[in-house]
Design a protein around this motif. Structure first.
Motif, PDB file in Angstrom:
ATOM      1  N   TRP A  36     -21.808 -20.084 -32.503  1.00  0.00           N
ATOM      2  CA  TRP A  36     -21.100 -19.186 -31.588  1.00  0.00           C
ATOM      3  C   TRP A  36     -20.936 -17.797 -32.214  1.00  0.00           C
ATOM      4  N   ALA A  65     -17.854 -18.261 -22.371  1.00  0.00           N
ATOM      5  CA  ALA A  65     -18.215 -19.588 -21.877  1.00  0.00           C
ATOM      6  C   ALA A  65     -18.607 -20.507 -23.028  1.00  0.00           C
ATOM      7  N   GLY A  66     -19.333 -19.976 -24.014  1.00  0.00           N
ATOM      8  CA  GLY A  66     -19.705 -20.788 -25.172  1.00  0.00           C
ATOM      9  C   GLY A  66     -18.492 -21.284 -25.929  1.00  0.00           C
ATOM     10  N   VAL A  69     -16.624 -24.045 -23.887  1.00  0.00           N
ATOM     11  CA  VAL A  69     -17.314 -25.336 -23.893  1.00  0.00           C
ATOM     12  C   VAL A  69     -17.211 -26.006 -25.262  1.00  0.00           C
ATOM     13  N   ALA A  86     -15.892 -28.840 -19.220  1.00  0.00           N
ATOM     14  CA  ALA A  86     -17.068 -28.134 -19.729  1.00  0.00           C
ATOM     15  C   ALA A  86     -18.051 -27.832 -18.604  1.00  0.00           C
ATOM     16  N   SER A  90     -19.249 -24.080 -17.473  1.00  0.00           N
ATOM     17  CA  SER A  90     -20.662 -23.726 -17.505  1.00  0.00           C
ATOM     18  C   SER A  90     -21.163 -23.297 -16.129  1.00  0.00           C
ATOM     19  N   GLY A 108     -27.276 -18.518 -23.536  1.00  0.00           N
ATOM     20  CA  GLY A 108     -26.057 -19.232 -23.890  1.00  0.00           C
ATOM     21  C   GLY A 108     -26.351 -20.399 -24.820  1.00  0.00           C
ATOM     22  N   THR A 110     -24.916 -21.429 -27.628  1.00  0.00           N
ATOM     23  CA  THR A 110     -23.748 -22.215 -28.000  1.00  0.00           C
ATOM     24  C   THR A 110     -23.296 -23.103 -26.858  1.00  0.00           C
ATOM     25  N   GLU A 111     -23.280 -22.545 -25.668  1.00  0.00           N
ATOM     26  CA  GLU A 111     -22.893 -23.320 -24.491  1.00  0.00           C
ATOM     27  C   GLU A 111     -23.815 -24.518 -24.298  1.00  0.00           C
ATOM     28  N   SER A 112     -25.124 -24.298 -24.407  1.00  0.00           N
ATOM     29  CA  SER A 112     -26.077 -25.399 -24.221  1.00  0.00           C
ATOM     30  C   SER A 112     -25.924 -26.452 -25.312  1.00  0.00           C
ATOM     31  N   LEU A 115     -22.822 -28.491 -24.621  1.00  0.00           N
ATOM     32  CA  LEU A 115     -23.059 -29.384 -23.486  1.00  0.00           C
ATOM     33  C   LEU A 115     -23.901 -30.587 -23.904  1.00  0.00           C
ATOM     34  N   ALA A 145     -29.559 -23.278 -17.689  1.00  0.00           N
ATOM     35  CA  ALA A 145     -29.395 -22.117 -18.561  1.00  0.00           C
ATOM     36  C   ALA A 145     -30.621 -21.213 -18.576  1.00  0.00           C
TER      37      ALA A 145
END
Length: 397
Positions: A36, A65-66, A69, A86, A90, A108, A110-112, A115, A145
């Motif tokens: 992140w 968002a990252g 999540v 989460a 997202s 994204g 970090t978000e992926s 998840l 994403a």
């Protein structure tokens, strides 16, 4: 060394999260936080967004968002609720970016990644009813994403799909492994209960038979007919109890091999001698038995002591190959038997794994046995290094 100090941690096959697992969780969260921060660094430089209006605002949306999540990976709520949160974060970020026309080449990361972690956990541990919808939503959140960028190549979507399939498969494999482990633990407990039932027949039937014979003998010399009739009733009830017990045990053990006679305390020294002969390397094995230990001990307790020592020594041979000394202690105090099997581990280094991580089921059965006779069994590392199996069994004199 006395069996009461130091006290090892209780052995619970389905207990709290072991220290090694907590460390793995810590490394995972540290990795997500590092990703992140790296992504925030790239977004702050505006990499890949030359001249695009609103890019700074879009960077903030992706970065926030990252973080949100990643926070859902922390165990602050039930897994299904964290997965739903989460997914909401997202999809809200995706909807905002696509509605605003802000297509970002950085998708994204970090978000992926967070998840994917939640997807693996859901496939592994969530109840089936919650795992199916939550897993589908999490997988869709990862796959969408790359779609945020209209210039994303089709290969990126395919790669993301393969990663999602791999993570889901890994979670399902872990779920299957845990289910097999739970069935094996249940089978070990059932087997120990059957063994206890067989031992019940061995030593209880003897006393019941003696009672019926005594009632029969007394009835033949009783002068009062009413007393003789009562004694005959006692004899008949005892015979019926023995017949019912044998019939029930025959049903319980119809598929089991023939049971050997109950082991006793005399076999403990033989166990220690066998371990000395078959042990790998120069392992010193000491047996310390308090004077008078086991005198007049009921057969079920003597058999339990023998089983505990045997399993403790087997545990040392399997899981403490670097141990140089093993101490077996049998002690009686305060109407309790203390049975301890302790090794020094890897030259005084603390043991890193817990019994439930080793895959063995012997301690599970012994815990069931100790509980059945009103005692307790603990197994775990000791502060100065090594491992100890300690049983406390009540005894009445």
């Amino acid at each position: 060394m006395t069996p009461t100090t130091p006290t090892p941690m209780p052995f619970t096959p389905a207990g709290s999260v072991p220290l090694s697992r907590r460390r793995r969780h810590g490394w995972l969260l540290a990795g997500l936080c590092g990703l992140w921060l790296l992504e925030g660094r790239l977004l702050s430089r505006g990499a890949g967004y030359p001249g695009q209006s609103g890019a700074h605002h879009a960077h903030l949306v992706v970065w926030a968002a990252g973080l949100l999540v990643v926070m859902c990976v922390l165990p602050w709520a039930p897994l299904a609720l964290r997965a739903a949160a989460a997914v909401g974060v997202s999809w809200a970020a995706t909807g905002y970016l696509m509605a605003a026309g802000l297509h970002l080449p950085v998708w994204g990361l970090t978000e992926s990644a967070a998840l994917l972690v939640l997807l693996a956990l859901v496939a592994w541990r969530a109840p089936v009813r919650a795992a199916v919808p939550a897993g589908v939503a999490l997988a869709a959140g990862v796959l969408v994403a790359p779609v945020r960028d209209t210039d994303a190549p089709g290969t990126a979507v395919v790669v993301y799909a393969l990663v999602v399939a791999g993570v889901t498969s890994a979670g399902l494999c872990l779920r299957y492994r845990d289910a097999e482990r739970a069935r094996a633990v249940a089978a070990a407990r059932d087997a120990e209960r059957l063994e206890l039932a067989g031992e019940l027949q061995d030593f209880v039937a003897h006393h019941v038979a003696a009672m019926t014979l005594l009632a029969k003998a007394t009835g033949t010399v009783a002068e009062d007919e009413r007393v003789a009739a009562s004694l005959r009733d006692i004899q008949a009830a005892g015979d019926e109890a023995l017949t019912s017990a044998r019939r029930l045990l025959r049903v319980l053990h119809q598929d089991a091999a023939h049971r050997a006679p109950l082991p006793g305390l005399d076999g403990v020294r033989e166990l220690v001698d066998d371990f000395r002969r078959t042990g790998r390397g120069p392992v010193r094995v000491d047996l310390h038995v308090d004077p008078g230990f086991g005198a007049g001990l009921p057969p079920e307790l003597a058999a339990s002591v023998h089983r505990i020592v045997a399993e403790g020594l087997a545990n040392v041979a399997k899981h403490s190959p670097a141990a140089s000394a093993v101490r077996v202690t049998l002690r009686e105090a305060e109407r309790s038997l203390f049975v301890s099997v302790r090794d020094d581990g890897a030259a005084g280094q603390p043991v890193q794994c817990a019994p439930e991580d080793t895959g063995g089921l012997g301690l599970v059965g012994l815990t069931e046995r100790a509980d059945a006779i009103g005692g307790s069994l603990t197994a775990g590392p000791v502060p100065d290094g090594g491992w100890e199996v300690l049983a406390v069994l009540p005894v009445q004199r």
